[in-house]
Motif scaffolding. Structure first.
Motif, PDB file in Angstrom:
ATOM      1  N   VAL A 279     -24.926 -23.526 -67.755  1.00  0.00           N
ATOM      2  CA  VAL A 279     -24.376 -23.496 -66.400  1.00  0.00           C
ATOM      3  C   VAL A 279     -24.114 -22.049 -66.011  1.00  0.00           C
ATOM      4  O   VAL A 279     -23.332 -21.352 -66.662  1.00  0.00           O
ATOM      5  CB  VAL A 279     -23.076 -24.319 -66.309  1.00  0.00           C
ATOM      6  N   ARG A 280     -24.770 -21.602 -64.945  1.00  0.00           N
ATOM      7  CA  ARG A 280     -24.591 -20.227 -64.459  1.00  0.00           C
ATOM      8  C   ARG A 280     -23.805 -20.274 -63.156  1.00  0.00           C
ATOM      9  O   ARG A 280     -24.242 -20.902 -62.188  1.00  0.00           O
ATOM     10  CB  ARG A 280     -25.939 -19.568 -64.231  1.00  0.00           C
ATOM     11  N   PRO A 281     -22.658 -19.611 -63.095  1.00  0.00           N
ATOM     12  CA  PRO A 281     -21.861 -19.617 -61.862  1.00  0.00           C
ATOM     13  C   PRO A 281     -22.643 -19.160 -60.641  1.00  0.00           C
ATOM     14  O   PRO A 281     -22.377 -19.604 -59.528  1.00  0.00           O
ATOM     15  CB  PRO A 281     -20.711 -18.656 -62.185  1.00  0.00           C
ATOM     16  N   GLY A 282     -23.648 -18.289 -60.848  1.00  0.00           N
ATOM     17  CA  GLY A 282     -24.447 -17.823 -59.720  1.00  0.00           C
ATOM     18  C   GLY A 282     -25.283 -18.912 -59.080  1.00  0.00           C
ATOM     19  O   GLY A 282     -25.780 -18.742 -57.954  1.00  0.00           O
ATOM     20  N   ASP A 283     -25.482 -20.033 -59.779  1.00  0.00           N
ATOM     21  CA  ASP A 283     -26.261 -21.146 -59.231  1.00  0.00           C
ATOM     22  C   ASP A 283     -25.398 -22.109 -58.425  1.00  0.00           C
ATOM     23  O   ASP A 283     -25.892 -23.140 -57.969  1.00  0.00           O
ATOM     24  CB  ASP A 283     -26.944 -21.922 -60.370  1.00  0.00           C
ATOM     25  N   LEU A 284     -24.109 -21.785 -58.278  1.00  0.00           N
ATOM     26  CA  LEU A 284     -23.193 -22.666 -57.557  1.00  0.00           C
ATOM     27  C   LEU A 284     -22.689 -21.986 -56.291  1.00  0.00           C
ATOM     28  O   LEU A 284     -22.614 -20.763 -56.215  1.00  0.00           O
ATOM     29  CB  LEU A 284     -22.003 -23.061 -58.435  1.00  0.00           C
ATOM     30  N   GLU A 285     -22.343 -22.778 -55.299  1.00  0.00           N
ATOM     31  CA  GLU A 285     -21.791 -22.268 -54.052  1.00  0.00           C
ATOM     32  C   GLU A 285     -20.702 -23.210 -53.553  1.00  0.00           C
ATOM     33  O   GLU A 285     -20.746 -24.413 -53.810  1.00  0.00           O
ATOM     34  CB  GLU A 285     -22.887 -22.143 -52.986  1.00  0.00           C
ATOM     35  N   ARG A 286     -19.720 -22.645 -52.834  1.00  0.00           N
ATOM     36  CA  ARG A 286     -18.621 -23.448 -52.294  1.00  0.00           C
ATOM     37  C   ARG A 286     -19.043 -24.080 -50.978  1.00  0.00           C
ATOM     38  O   ARG A 286     -19.673 -23.437 -50.140  1.00  0.00           O
ATOM     39  CB  ARG A 286     -17.376 -22.586 -52.096  1.00  0.00           C
ATOM     40  N   VAL A 287     -18.695 -25.360 -50.816  1.00  0.00           N
ATOM     41  CA  VAL A 287     -19.018 -26.080 -49.587  1.00  0.00           C
ATOM     42  C   VAL A 287     -17.774 -26.830 -49.115  1.00  0.00           C
ATOM     43  O   VAL A 287     -16.916 -27.208 -49.918  1.00  0.00           O
ATOM     44  CB  VAL A 287     -20.185 -27.073 -49.805  1.00  0.00           C
ATOM     45  N   ASP A 288     -17.688 -27.026 -47.799  1.00  0.00           N
ATOM     46  CA  ASP A 288     -16.600 -27.792 -47.207  1.00  0.00           C
ATOM     47  C   ASP A 288     -17.048 -29.233 -47.014  1.00  0.00           C
ATOM     48  O   ASP A 288     -18.083 -29.487 -46.387  1.00  0.00           O
ATOM     49  CB  ASP A 288     -16.191 -27.206 -45.850  1.00  0.00           C
TER      50      ASP A 288
END
Length: 233
Positions: free
Chosen positions: A71-80
């Motif tokens: 799991v790479r944090p760079g592959d994740l994004e915050r969404v509402d």
């Protein structure tokens, strides 16, 4: 002097008109009830708009990921998103990138996720201690998945080299079972399908029984990597 019409009364007419023109007082029960109903409707409407507009920030994957990949944090994004409190607790909701990186340190994906999917807590496997030896394999571009990458799990099959005339060919056999890919070197698109790429796999062989036989088979044949799919990969 004005003449009164039959049946009319000079004394009754002014009082009657005054009663008709008199405005109802706000203390009248019906006026109070109406005002209260309007206030309640406005309050409920405001609460409804507030609840509809209220969102929660959780994490989603920005690209496809596969089970077994780190799991790479760079592959994740915050969404509402709009989630009820119970449902929101099932997804990653760390408040910032630093806390997310700390939580995901050493973690791997427990299952495949498509780009845009919210990240369930259950989709992230905890840190595991893996031991073994890294084995480099020389594989042609047509003998492995084009998008093979670190974290994927594969089986290694070996087919004997092209037999000479009059010699019977041997069936391919699996020499290494369910190992993790550590690295993939080279770009198949840059060199063509016939290019040879170096794939490093992590082999766990505590008894030293698998690796000697596998290396002997690889020395006399060509390797094919078959990727394992699904949550168990």
């Amino acid at each position: 002097m004005p003449t009164l019409l039959p049946g009319s009364s000079a004394s009754a007419t002014p009082h009657t008109d005054a009663r008709r023109l008199h405005r109802p007082r706000w203390t009248h029960p019906r006026a109070v009830t109406g005002a209260a109903l309007v206030a309640v409707c406005m309050l409920l409407g405001g609460l409804l708009v507030t609840n509809v507009a209220k969102t929660t920030e959780v994490w989603a994957v920005s690209a496809d990921v596969r089970a077994g990949e780190p799991v790479r944090p760079g592959d994740l994004e915050r969404v509402d998103v709009r989630l009820d409190p119970v449902a929101s607790g099932a997804y990653l909701d760390e408040p910032d990138a630093d806390s997310l990186s700390e939580r995901l340190s050493g973690a791997a994906w427990a299952r495949d996720l498509a780009a845009g999917e919210l990240v369930p807590v259950a989709a992230v496997a905890g840190e595991t201690v893996v031991s073994g030896v890294e084995v480099p394999l020389q594989v042609t571009g047509t003998a492995m998945p084009a998008d093979l990458g670190p974290g994927h799990r594969v089986d290694v099959w070996v087919a004997a080299e092209q037999p000479s005339a009059g010699t019977r060919s041997e069936a391919a056999r699996r020499v290494i079972d369910d190992v993790a890919v550590v690295a993939v070197h080279g770009d198949a698109s840059a060199f063509g399908e016939g290019s040879v790429r170096s794939v490093v796999v992590l082999v766990e062989d505590e008894r030293g029984e698998v690796l000697p036989r596998a290396l002997a088979a690889l020395a006399g044949g060509s390797a094919t990597l078959v990727r394992r799919m699904g949550p168990s990969a």
